[in-house]
Design a protein around this motif. Structure first.
Motif, PDB file in Angstrom:
ATOM      1  N   ASP A 197       0.782  -1.225  -0.055  1.00  0.00           N
ATOM      2  CA  ASP A 197      -0.119  -0.032  -0.043  1.00  0.00           C
ATOM      3  C   ASP A 197       0.778   1.274  -0.018  1.00  0.00           C
ATOM      4  N   GLU A 198       1.994   1.239  -0.736  1.00  0.00           N
ATOM      5  CA  GLU A 198       3.080   2.437  -0.881  1.00  0.00           C
ATOM      6  C   GLU A 198       3.428   2.649   0.469  1.00  0.00           C
ATOM      7  N   SER A 199       3.392   1.794   1.530  1.00  0.00           N
ATOM      8  CA  SER A 199       4.008   2.274   3.041  1.00  0.00           C
ATOM      9  C   SER A 199       5.113   1.352   3.117  1.00  0.00           C
ATOM     10  N   ALA A 200       6.266   1.969   3.518  1.00  0.00           N
ATOM     11  CA  ALA A 200       7.575   1.238   3.911  1.00  0.00           C
ATOM     12  C   ALA A 200       7.355   0.591   5.192  1.00  0.00           C
ATOM     13  N   GLU A 201       6.519   0.911   6.079  1.00  0.00           N
ATOM     14  CA  GLU A 201       6.173   0.179   7.284  1.00  0.00           C
ATOM     15  C   GLU A 201       5.228  -1.144   7.226  1.00  0.00           C
ATOM     16  N   GLN A 202       4.366  -0.933   6.268  1.00  0.00           N
ATOM     17  CA  GLN A 202       3.572  -2.055   5.868  1.00  0.00           C
ATOM     18  C   GLN A 202       4.519  -3.190   4.904  1.00  0.00           C
ATOM     19  N   GLU A 203       5.326  -2.457   4.062  1.00  0.00           N
ATOM     20  CA  GLU A 203       6.015  -3.593   3.291  1.00  0.00           C
ATOM     21  C   GLU A 203       6.995  -4.347   4.408  1.00  0.00           C
ATOM     22  N   ALA A 204       7.660  -3.570   5.381  1.00  0.00           N
ATOM     23  CA  ALA A 204       8.397  -4.264   6.043  1.00  0.00           C
ATOM     24  C   ALA A 204       7.804  -5.524   6.936  1.00  0.00           C
ATOM     25  N   THR A 205       6.514  -5.264   7.292  1.00  0.00           N
ATOM     26  CA  THR A 205       5.883  -6.032   8.111  1.00  0.00           C
ATOM     27  C   THR A 205       5.356  -7.306   7.135  1.00  0.00           C
ATOM     28  N   TYR A 206       4.942  -7.181   6.008  1.00  0.00           N
ATOM     29  CA  TYR A 206       4.782  -8.369   5.181  1.00  0.00           C
ATOM     30  C   TYR A 206       5.863  -9.013   4.808  1.00  0.00           C
ATOM     31  N   VAL A 207       7.022  -8.274   4.596  1.00  0.00           N
ATOM     32  CA  VAL A 207       8.208  -9.170   4.225  1.00  0.00           C
ATOM     33  C   VAL A 207       8.622 -10.057   5.379  1.00  0.00           C
ATOM     34  N   ARG A 208       8.667  -9.576   6.484  1.00  0.00           N
ATOM     35  CA  ARG A 208       9.211 -10.426   7.594  1.00  0.00           C
ATOM     36  C   ARG A 208       8.137 -11.375   7.993  1.00  0.00           C
ATOM     37  N   THR A 209       6.702 -11.148   7.808  1.00  0.00           N
ATOM     38  CA  THR A 209       5.826 -12.370   7.822  1.00  0.00           C
ATOM     39  C   THR A 209       6.108 -13.377   6.806  1.00  0.00           C
ATOM     40  N   LEU A 210       6.297 -13.011   5.540  1.00  0.00           N
ATOM     41  CA  LEU A 210       6.558 -13.836   4.817  1.00  0.00           C
ATOM     42  C   LEU A 210       7.905 -14.863   4.954  1.00  0.00           C
ATOM     43  N   LEU A 211       8.994 -14.216   5.536  1.00  0.00           N
ATOM     44  CA  LEU A 211      10.159 -14.847   5.971  1.00  0.00           C
ATOM     45  C   LEU A 211       9.663 -15.846   7.080  1.00  0.00           C
ATOM     46  N   ASP A 212       8.945 -15.365   7.852  1.00  0.00           N
ATOM     47  CA  ASP A 212       8.572 -16.269   9.115  1.00  0.00           C
ATOM     48  C   ASP A 212       7.971 -17.619   8.642  1.00  0.00           C
ATOM     49  N   ARG A 213       7.221 -17.313   7.388  1.00  0.00           N
ATOM     50  CA  ARG A 213       6.520 -18.580   7.009  1.00  0.00           C
ATOM     51  C   ARG A 213       7.380 -19.406   6.077  1.00  0.00           C
ATOM     52  N   ARG A 214       8.512 -19.040   5.945  1.00  0.00           N
ATOM     53  CA  ARG A 214       9.705 -19.881   5.209  1.00  0.00           C
ATOM     54  C   ARG A 214       9.537 -19.829   3.726  1.00  0.00           C
ATOM     55  N   VAL A 215       9.091 -18.693   3.091  1.00  0.00           N
ATOM     56  CA  VAL A 215       9.023 -18.855   1.829  1.00  0.00           C
ATOM     57  C   VAL A 215      10.417 -19.192   1.028  1.00  0.00           C
ATOM     58  N   ASP A 216      10.602 -19.887  -0.123  1.00  0.00           N
ATOM     59  CA  ASP A 216      11.632 -20.211  -0.691  1.00  0.00           C
ATOM     60  C   ASP A 216      12.466 -19.001  -1.317  1.00  0.00           C
ATOM     61  N   GLY A 217      11.812 -17.860  -1.640  1.00  0.00           N
ATOM     62  CA  GLY A 217      12.425 -16.737  -2.141  1.00  0.00           C
ATOM     63  C   GLY A 217      11.261 -15.887  -2.105  1.00  0.00           C
ATOM     64  N   LEU A 218      11.845 -14.386  -2.421  1.00  0.00           N
ATOM     65  CA  LEU A 218      10.983 -13.202  -2.229  1.00  0.00           C
ATOM     66  C   LEU A 218      11.210 -12.470  -3.467  1.00  0.00           C
ATOM     67  N   LEU A 219       9.889 -11.813  -3.881  1.00  0.00           N
ATOM     68  CA  LEU A 219       9.907 -10.995  -5.064  1.00  0.00           C
ATOM     69  C   LEU A 219       9.559  -9.594  -4.494  1.00  0.00           C
ATOM     70  N   LEU A 220      10.106  -8.439  -4.437  1.00  0.00           N
ATOM     71  CA  LEU A 220      10.029  -7.096  -3.780  1.00  0.00           C
ATOM     72  C   LEU A 220       9.720  -6.060  -4.765  1.00  0.00           C
ATOM     73  N   CYS A 221       8.844  -5.131  -4.718  1.00  0.00           N
ATOM     74  CA  CYS A 221       8.762  -3.962  -5.189  1.00  0.00           C
ATOM     75  C   CYS A 221       8.607  -3.080  -4.410  1.00  0.00           C
ATOM     76  N   PRO A 222       9.879  -2.420  -4.101  1.00  0.00           N
ATOM     77  CA  PRO A 222      10.310  -1.621  -3.125  1.00  0.00           C
ATOM     78  C   PRO A 222       9.335  -0.270  -2.681  1.00  0.00           C
ATOM     79  N   ALA A 223       9.126   0.025  -1.748  1.00  0.00           N
ATOM     80  CA  ALA A 223       8.015   1.176  -1.544  1.00  0.00           C
ATOM     81  C   ALA A 223       8.884   2.462  -1.572  1.00  0.00           C
ATOM     82  N   THR A 224      10.284   2.378  -1.178  1.00  0.00           N
ATOM     83  CA  THR A 224      11.103   3.381  -1.235  1.00  0.00           C
ATOM     84  C   THR A 224      12.410   3.033  -1.453  1.00  0.00           C
TER      85      THR A 224
END
Length: 324
Positions: free
Chosen positions: A98-125
């Protein structure tokens, strides 16, 4: 060789805290996380091989964090990522920053906690801290559409430089001397780079107002630029373009007779409007599929090159006689 214990001592924390940061889990405080990341950087600690060796099982899941799910551009990219991943036996879990750096970080860390094999990121900043954090944890990472300062992971994006330069020539050739640019936020690579290219090509003819890649900001910027005497508007993404279109229509102005309009990003309904809207079209499906392939290559131990695709100028009726 620098060890995790060395990092912990340098940062003044326990090795367990360092381990949590490396694996994308929450640290006691944001300040602690930053201190650990700074120690990793200063000591040159590179845990990637170890971190990957600890990932003994695959979840067959990819994480995708996009900037704005309501933006049709990102929705189309997400669909393309999902299609490509599915063809390789992977599922995709999507987070909307949602164009928010804080929300982006929350989702990234949640996905890492769920042990995704890899991550695609469209950076907010442009802030590289989150990218450094993911990379330090050894999780395969690919940046999509936007990049960040000092990024060393693969990047998949479209280059609109030639198309923007061609658009500038069209506008100047049509006799416009007051061209309003509805720019994206300067703390994003796309917001900054697109604006730099277009204003550079227009010389002193550009008037710039920054938006936030949202429709309302496009409307507000368009109002400001029209009031300042602009005879042409260029919106640097489709949602801001939609806002500009609404402002133009709301004032009873005619396109292109009273004001010309062009938008960065195409949408299926743009050719159906009267007049059809001139756009710079990005190869969104190709971008999404290429990003998924790059991430899968990383997961399989390969090192893919950056992918830079080409955006194209699509001339339609909203610029007027210059297109005939």
């Amino acid at each position: 060789m620098t060890t995790m214990k060395d990092v912990a001592q340098h940062a003044g924390v326990s090795t367990a805290t360092v381990s949590r940061v490396l694996n994308g889990h929450a640290a006691p405080t944001p300040e602690t996380r930053e201190r650990v990341l700074a120690a990793i950087e200063e000591l040159g600690y590179r845990p990637n091989a170890l971190a990957r060796s600890l990932r003994t099982t695959s979840t067959q899941t990819l994480g995708l964090v996009i900037s704005d799910l309501l933006n049709p551009f990102f929705a189309e990219i997400a669909r393309a990522v999902e299609d490509e991943a599915r063809s390789h036996g992977y599922c995709v879990v999507i987070g909307n920053a949602d164009e928010s750096a804080e929300q982006e970080a929350t989702y990234v860390r949640t996905l890492l906690d769920r042990r995704v094999d890899g991550l695609l990121l469209c950076p907010a900043t442009d802030d590289p801290a989150l990218v450094r954090e993911v990379s330090a944890g050894g999780v395969p990472l690919v940046l999509l559409d936007r990049t960040v300062r000092g990024a060393t992971c693969p990047v998949v994006r479209a280059d609109g430089s030639e198309a923007l330069t061609a658009l500038a020539r069209r506008l100047v050739g049509a006799g416009h001397t007051r061209i309003g640019v509805i720019a994206g936020p300067p703390n994003t690579s796309t917001g900054r780079e697109r604006t730099d290219v277009l204003t550079g090509a227009l010389g002193g003819l550009a008037q710039v107002v920054h938006g936030d890649f949202r429709q309302e900001s496009g409307s507000q910027a368009a109002a400001q630029l029209i009031d300042a005497g602009a005879t042409a508007l260029v919106a640097m993404d489709n949602l801001m373009g939609l806002g500009a279109l609404g402002e133009i229509k709301g004032r009873g102005l005619r396109i292109p007779h009273d004001i010309a309009l062009a938008v960065f990003d195409d949408q299926p309904w743009f050719p159906l409007l009267d007049p059809p809207i001139t756009v710079i079209a990005q190869p969104t499906v190709e971008m999404g599929r290429a990003a998924a392939r790059s991430l899968l290559a990383l997961i399989n131990g390969k090192q893919p090159d950056d992918v830079r695709l080409t955006a194209k100028l699509v001339l339609r009726g909203s610029l007027g006689e210059a297109e005939l």
